[in-house]
Design a protein around this motif. Structure first.
Motif, PDB file in Angstrom:
ATOM      1  N   VAL A 103      -6.960 -21.258  31.428  1.00  0.00           N
ATOM      2  CA  VAL A 103      -5.926 -20.547  30.686  1.00  0.00           C
ATOM      3  C   VAL A 103      -4.588 -20.610  31.417  1.00  0.00           C
ATOM      4  O   VAL A 103      -4.499 -20.254  32.598  1.00  0.00           O
ATOM      5  N   ALA A 104      -3.555 -21.057  30.692  1.00  0.00           N
ATOM      6  CA  ALA A 104      -2.197 -21.087  31.250  1.00  0.00           C
ATOM      7  C   ALA A 104      -1.567 -19.706  31.206  1.00  0.00           C
ATOM      8  O   ALA A 104      -0.705 -19.391  32.011  1.00  0.00           O
ATOM      9  N   GLY A 105      -1.973 -18.881  30.242  1.00  0.00           N
ATOM     10  CA  GLY A 105      -1.445 -17.524  30.140  1.00  0.00           C
ATOM     11  C   GLY A 105      -1.397 -17.069  28.702  1.00  0.00           C
ATOM     12  O   GLY A 105      -1.815 -17.780  27.783  1.00  0.00           O
ATOM     13  N   PRO A 106      -0.869 -15.867  28.487  1.00  0.00           N
ATOM     14  CA  PRO A 106      -0.732 -15.371  27.114  1.00  0.00           C
ATOM     15  C   PRO A 106       0.353 -16.152  26.376  1.00  0.00           C
ATOM     16  O   PRO A 106       1.165 -16.857  26.984  1.00  0.00           O
ATOM     17  N   THR A 111      -3.339 -18.280  17.726  1.00  0.00           N
ATOM     18  CA  THR A 111      -4.488 -17.489  18.147  1.00  0.00           C
ATOM     19  C   THR A 111      -4.935 -17.924  19.526  1.00  0.00           C
ATOM     20  O   THR A 111      -4.787 -19.081  19.912  1.00  0.00           O
ATOM     21  N   GLY A 112      -5.505 -16.974  20.242  1.00  0.00           N
ATOM     22  CA  GLY A 112      -6.083 -17.259  21.546  1.00  0.00           C
ATOM     23  C   GLY A 112      -5.062 -17.320  22.658  1.00  0.00           C
ATOM     24  O   GLY A 112      -3.848 -17.380  22.422  1.00  0.00           O
ATOM     25  N   PRO A 113      -5.551 -17.310  23.901  1.00  0.00           N
ATOM     26  CA  PRO A 113      -4.649 -17.521  25.020  1.00  0.00           C
ATOM     27  C   PRO A 113      -4.253 -18.991  25.033  1.00  0.00           C
ATOM     28  O   PRO A 113      -4.952 -19.833  24.473  1.00  0.00           O
ATOM     29  N   VAL A 114      -3.154 -19.316  25.638  1.00  0.00           N
ATOM     30  CA  VAL A 114      -2.729 -20.718  25.698  1.00  0.00           C
ATOM     31  C   VAL A 114      -3.463 -21.392  26.851  1.00  0.00           C
ATOM     32  O   VAL A 114      -3.324 -20.988  28.004  1.00  0.00           O
ATOM     33  N   THR A 115      -4.250 -22.397  26.523  1.00  0.00           N
ATOM     34  CA  THR A 115      -4.965 -23.143  27.559  1.00  0.00           C
ATOM     35  C   THR A 115      -4.072 -24.252  28.079  1.00  0.00           C
ATOM     36  O   THR A 115      -3.100 -24.650  27.429  1.00  0.00           O
ATOM     37  N   TRP A 116      -4.410 -24.739  29.268  1.00  0.00           N
ATOM     38  CA  TRP A 116      -3.624 -25.836  29.847  1.00  0.00           C
ATOM     39  C   TRP A 116      -3.650 -27.057  28.926  1.00  0.00           C
ATOM     40  O   TRP A 116      -2.645 -27.757  28.792  1.00  0.00           O
ATOM     41  N   ASN A 117      -4.772 -27.309  28.272  1.00  0.00           N
ATOM     42  CA  ASN A 117      -4.890 -28.475  27.392  1.00  0.00           C
ATOM     43  C   ASN A 117      -4.072 -28.348  26.116  1.00  0.00           C
ATOM     44  O   ASN A 117      -3.730 -29.354  25.507  1.00  0.00           O
ATOM     45  N   MET A 118      -3.759 -27.128  25.688  1.00  0.00           N
ATOM     46  CA  MET A 118      -3.006 -26.936  24.445  1.00  0.00           C
ATOM     47  C   MET A 118      -1.534 -26.611  24.668  1.00  0.00           C
ATOM     48  O   MET A 118      -0.756 -26.589  23.714  1.00  0.00           O
TER      49      MET A 118
END
Length: 171
Positions: free
Chosen positions: A135-138, A92-99
């Motif tokens: 956000v790193a992206g979708p 779920t969610g956009p991929v964040t840099w931290n994840m």
């Protein structure tokens, strides 16, 4: 504080009616999904939910699949805590840099065959988080996505329908 309490007493209960799922439709879908998973894998479908940076709306709907209203575990579909036991990743969610790194590690730890399902509009196109520096992206920019389930958030029955479509597509 007193005014809030008095206002609450005047208005009464602030609750809404629980969702009324279509029991026959849900049961039919979940049984078909469980049967398809047994044909594909020879066992139950193991699902790992990963929040890659969402607002938690989709997680609430995914968690509803385990509550007494939907209870998909009665059909042999189970959520697992470890990616090493997972067949399907519900992300779920956009991929964040931290994840991003954690998501890649979890994906690489899962055995084959494995499928990735993007849940919600944010996983598909970053939704309201598009353009954020965090956000790193979708999801598709980080992992190979097998299926997107649209909605903000999608209803639990839509998630079950999506998983069934994934199993039919994989077969």
């Amino acid at each position: 504080m007193r005014s809030f309490l008095l206002d609450a007493l005047r208005r009464g209960k602030a609750t809404v009616m629980p969702p009324v799922p279509e029991p026959a439709a849900l049961e039919e879908l979940a049984k078909a999904l469980a049967e398809r998973a047994r044909q594909q894998l020879g066992r139950s479908l193991a699902i790992r939910e990963v929040d890659a940076g969402s607002c938690n709306g989709c997680e609430l709907e995914i968690n509803a699949l385990n509550n007494p209203v939907y209870d998909i575990e009665r059909f042999g579909l189970k959520f697992v805590a470890s990616p090493r036991h997972a067949d399907v990743f519900l992300v779920t969610g956009p991929v964040t840099w931290n994840m991003q790194e954690a998501l890649l590690r979890a994906y690489n730890a899962a055995p084959e065959p494995k499928w990735v399902v993007g849940v919600g509009d944010c996983a598909a196109n970053c939704g309201v988080f598009a353009g954020s520096d965090a956000v790193a992206g979708p999801l598709a920019s980080v992992l190979p996505v097998d299926l997107h389930i649209g909605g903000c958030p999608p209803a639990p029955i839509q998630i079950v329908k999506g998983l069934l479509a994934l199993m039919e597509k994989a077969g």
